[in-house]
Design a protein around this motif. Sequence first.
Motif, mmCIF file in Angstrom:
data_model
loop_
_atom_site.group_PDB
_atom_site.id
_atom_site.type_symbol
_atom_site.label_atom_id
_atom_site.label_comp_id
_atom_site.label_asym_id
_atom_site.label_seq_id
_atom_site.Cartn_x
_atom_site.Cartn_y
_atom_site.Cartn_z
ATOM 1 N N THR A 1 -5.587 -5.282 -6.398
ATOM 2 C CA THR A 1 -6.776 -4.928 -5.624
ATOM 3 C C THR A 1 -6.719 -5.627 -4.268
ATOM 4 O O THR A 1 -6.481 -6.840 -4.196
ATOM 5 C CB THR A 1 -8.059 -5.349 -6.363
ATOM 6 O OG1 THR A 1 -8.089 -4.724 -7.652
ATOM 7 C CG2 THR A 1 -9.296 -4.925 -5.580
ATOM 8 N N TYR B 1 0.880 -1.163 0.000
ATOM 9 C CA TYR B 1 0.000 0.000 0.000
ATOM 10 C C TYR B 1 0.921 1.218 0.000
ATOM 11 O O TYR B 1 1.783 1.360 0.866
ATOM 12 C CB TYR B 1 -0.888 0.011 1.244
ATOM 13 C CG TYR B 1 -2.071 0.937 1.145
ATOM 14 C CD1 TYR B 1 -3.321 0.453 0.773
ATOM 15 C CD2 TYR B 1 -1.944 2.292 1.414
ATOM 16 C CE1 TYR B 1 -4.418 1.298 0.671
ATOM 17 C CE2 TYR B 1 -3.024 3.144 1.314
ATOM 18 C CZ TYR B 1 -4.261 2.647 0.944
ATOM 19 O OH TYR B 1 -5.336 3.494 0.839
ATOM 20 N N THR C 1 -1.756 -2.854 -11.659
ATOM 21 C CA THR C 1 -2.341 -2.582 -10.348
ATOM 22 C C THR C 1 -2.612 -3.884 -9.609
ATOM 23 O O THR C 1 -2.506 -4.978 -10.156
ATOM 24 C CB THR C 1 -3.680 -1.822 -10.488
ATOM 25 O OG1 THR C 1 -4.627 -2.658 -11.159
ATOM 26 C CG2 THR C 1 -3.498 -0.513 -11.248
ATOM 27 N N CYS D 1 -9.728 -1.549 -2.613
ATOM 28 C CA CYS D 1 -8.855 -0.472 -3.094
ATOM 29 C C CYS D 1 -7.953 -0.986 -4.223
ATOM 30 O O CYS D 1 -7.320 -2.030 -4.099
ATOM 31 C CB CYS D 1 -7.999 0.054 -1.948
ATOM 32 S SG CYS D 1 -6.802 1.310 -2.439
ATOM 33 N N VAL D 2 -7.889 -0.238 -5.311
ATOM 34 C CA VAL D 2 -7.021 -0.575 -6.438
ATOM 35 C C VAL D 2 -5.747 0.247 -6.314
ATOM 36 O O VAL D 2 -5.785 1.477 -6.312
ATOM 37 C CB VAL D 2 -7.713 -0.299 -7.782
ATOM 38 C CG1 VAL D 2 -6.765 -0.606 -8.943
ATOM 39 C CG2 VAL D 2 -8.986 -1.137 -7.904
ATOM 40 N N MET D 3 -4.611 -0.456 -6.188
ATOM 41 C CA MET D 3 -3.336 0.197 -5.899
ATOM 42 C C MET D 3 -2.352 -0.015 -7.042
ATOM 43 O O MET D 3 -2.178 -1.136 -7.520
ATOM 44 C CB MET D 3 -2.752 -0.408 -4.610
ATOM 45 C CG MET D 3 -1.397 0.152 -4.192
ATOM 46 S SD MET D 3 -1.428 1.938 -3.858
ATOM 47 C CE MET D 3 -2.713 2.022 -2.596
ATOM 48 N N TRP E 1 -10.828 -1.312 5.995
ATOM 49 C CA TRP E 1 -11.250 -0.088 5.320
ATOM 50 C C TRP E 1 -10.648 0.076 3.926
ATOM 51 O O TRP E 1 -11.081 0.932 3.162
ATOM 52 C CB TRP E 1 -10.915 1.123 6.183
ATOM 53 C CG TRP E 1 -9.451 1.235 6.531
ATOM 54 C CD1 TRP E 1 -8.482 1.874 5.815
ATOM 55 C CD2 TRP E 1 -8.803 0.682 7.663
ATOM 56 N NE1 TRP E 1 -7.256 1.754 6.430
ATOM 57 C CE2 TRP E 1 -7.421 1.027 7.570
ATOM 58 C CE3 TRP E 1 -9.227 -0.069 8.761
ATOM 59 C CZ2 TRP E 1 -6.486 0.634 8.533
ATOM 60 C CZ3 TRP E 1 -8.298 -0.451 9.709
ATOM 61 C CH2 TRP E 1 -6.949 -0.108 9.594
ATOM 62 N N ILE E 2 -9.640 -0.746 3.579
ATOM 63 C CA ILE E 2 -9.067 -0.651 2.238
ATOM 64 C C ILE E 2 -9.606 -1.738 1.308
ATOM 65 O O ILE E 2 -9.116 -1.896 0.187
ATOM 66 C CB ILE E 2 -7.527 -0.702 2.266
ATOM 67 C CG1 ILE E 2 -7.032 -2.060 2.794
ATOM 68 C CG2 ILE E 2 -6.958 0.457 3.081
ATOM 69 C CD1 ILE E 2 -5.524 -2.247 2.637
ATOM 70 N N GLU E 3 -10.621 -2.481 1.749
ATOM 71 C CA GLU E 3 -11.219 -3.516 0.917
ATOM 72 C C GLU E 3 -11.640 -2.928 -0.439
ATOM 73 O O GLU E 3 -12.341 -1.909 -0.524
ATOM 74 C CB GLU E 3 -12.437 -4.120 1.618
ATOM 75 C CG GLU E 3 -13.197 -5.159 0.812
ATOM 76 C CD GLU E 3 -12.439 -6.477 0.684
ATOM 77 O OE1 GLU E 3 -12.780 -7.270 -0.206
ATOM 78 O OE2 GLU E 3 -11.511 -6.712 1.498
ATOM 79 N N HIS F 1 1.605 5.585 -0.951
ATOM 80 C CA HIS F 1 1.174 6.923 -1.316
ATOM 81 C C HIS F 1 1.800 7.230 -2.673
ATOM 82 O O HIS F 1 3.029 7.159 -2.816
ATOM 83 C CB HIS F 1 1.611 7.944 -0.270
ATOM 84 C CG HIS F 1 0.862 7.822 1.025
ATOM 85 N ND1 HIS F 1 1.229 8.499 2.167
ATOM 86 C CD2 HIS F 1 -0.259 7.109 1.358
ATOM 87 C CE1 HIS F 1 0.391 8.219 3.142
ATOM 88 N NE2 HIS F 1 -0.519 7.373 2.680
#
Length: 238
Positions: A165, A151, A163, A178-180, A174-176, A153
């Motif tokens: 997920t 994860y 990416t 999330c595409v990073m 809370w990051i369920e 910034h």
Amino acid sequence: MTEKGGSPKALLVHGGWAGHEPEETSTIVARRLEQVGFDVDMADSLAVYRHAARMERTDLVVQCWTMGEISNEETAGLLEAVRSGTGLSGWHGGLCDSFRASTAYQFATGGQWVAHPGGKIDYQVDVVPSRTSDPIVRGMNQFMVHSEQYYLHVDPANEVLATTTFRGCDEAPWIEGCVMPVVWKRSYGAGRVFYSSIGHDVQDFDVPEVLDLVVRGSIWASRRKPEVTAAGLRTADE
């Protein structure tokens, strides 16, 4: 001045936190870069960044240095070289968790690690559908790895190529979904910067795509290109 003839020169700088096996993983990458036509040198000290003449002769810096500290002089030497056209590439914490106190460095690399919920896990890497023809990720589409799912910034100016997920993360629900970004390329002055968040240790490089990404991205970033074709990547700009 930058040398015109001969093979492109790559400098692999390794060190920092030993848990990422910086020398071992750098050696794997160095061998592949030699195979595709680079003249490779290795350094285990950041002091090399202070040597302006050497940095000017370098076409590509590949860094694997997690955490630690970098002096103002060393930062200036590295960033000036990249702004002037030297390529910069790296993976995992070796490029984007290197010097947590240096925002100038992070501005160049385009991201900073902040967490890896769950530690080493199985996760999927997906090539961005609109980027499947990019020579760095061509032919990959999606693949699985067992590694730390980073994860980060991330700089919105990055050109994201792949990416991941986050799914089923009990440690950080809370990051369920999330595409990073996992793989990106970017410009910094006249230089090119490539990053892949995969590569925690030598086992990661047993996955063919992991090493191919670093080699392909390094060729893309390098100021001068080798004369050969590696892993399906045309070495000339396309």
